[in-house]
Design an enzyme around this catalytic site. Structure first.
Site, PDB file in Angstrom:
ATOM      1  N   ALA A  39       0.834  -1.205   0.000  1.00  0.00           N
ATOM      2  CA  ALA A  39       0.000   0.000   0.000  1.00  0.00           C
ATOM      3  C   ALA A  39       0.865   1.250   0.000  1.00  0.00           C
ATOM      4  O   ALA A  39       1.976   1.255   0.529  1.00  0.00           O
ATOM      5  CB  ALA A  39      -0.909   0.003   1.226  1.00  0.00           C
ATOM      6  N   ASP A  40       0.343   2.302  -0.598  1.00  0.00           N
ATOM      7  CA  ASP A  40       0.964   3.620  -0.484  1.00  0.00           C
ATOM      8  C   ASP A  40      -0.069   4.544   0.151  1.00  0.00           C
ATOM      9  O   ASP A  40      -1.191   4.121   0.452  1.00  0.00           O
ATOM     10  CB  ASP A  40       1.438   4.136  -1.845  1.00  0.00           C
ATOM     11  N   SER A  41       0.290   5.780   0.382  1.00  0.00           N
ATOM     12  CA  SER A  41      -0.615   6.681   1.095  1.00  0.00           C
ATOM     13  C   SER A  41      -1.934   6.882   0.349  1.00  0.00           C
ATOM     14  O   SER A  41      -2.987   7.012   0.977  1.00  0.00           O
ATOM     15  CB  SER A  41       0.058   8.015   1.388  1.00  0.00           C
ATOM     16  N   ALA A  43      -3.468   4.627  -1.408  1.00  0.00           N
ATOM     17  CA  ALA A  43      -4.260   3.413  -1.180  1.00  0.00           C
ATOM     18  C   ALA A  43      -5.018   3.488   0.141  1.00  0.00           C
ATOM     19  O   ALA A  43      -6.126   2.953   0.251  1.00  0.00           O
ATOM     20  CB  ALA A  43      -3.367   2.186  -1.219  1.00  0.00           C
TER      21      ALA A  43
END
Length: 133
Positions: A39-41, A43
């Site tokens: 995940a990234d921010s 997401a």
């Protein structure tokens, strides 16, 4: 709809899997969203939106950060962007599943790296019980 706790955990896992385009079978309660699931921010926003829709709850912008700080001012929580000892203790109480990764020198921008699937399950449980995040 108010599914049982195990069913809610499955719904949370499904929301996370959908948001991250991963197989739900690989989404475990202790999976770290960033390190294990990629995940990234951005997401995180998608995950929160999906959880809001699935459970008919509202997670307001900045609510997680305010919950992390509690009654502490921003300067008390993280002077110069580094989380204080009092702030670390607060995080450990809010994120017991990540306690071993909460250490001196942690910066505010690293808080999301602590989140696991269990963090979101706990968040949903709290919301359904009428608590803020």
């Amino acid at each position: 709809m108010n599914p049982s706790a195990p069913a809610r955990a499955e719904v949370v896992a499904g929301c996370i899997a959908d948001a991250l385009a991963v197989d739900v079978a690989g989404v475990k309660l202790d999976s770290n969203l960033m390190a294990d699931l990629g995940a990234d921010s951005l997401a995180f926003l998608d995950i929160m939106f999906r959880l809001e829709q699935a459970f008919d709850i509202q997670i307001t912008r900045g609510e997680m950060e305010r919950a992390a700080r509690g009654e502490m001012s921003e300067e008390e929580f993280a002077p110069g962007g580094v989380i204080s000892e009092a702030g670390l203790e607060r995080l450990r109480s809010l994120l017991p599943e990540a306690a071993e990764r909460i250490h001196p020198g942690l910066r505010t921008g690293q808080i999301l790296t602590l989140f696991s699937v269990r963090t979101f399950v706990n968040m949903v449980e709290g919301k359904l019980q009428g608590q803020s995040v």
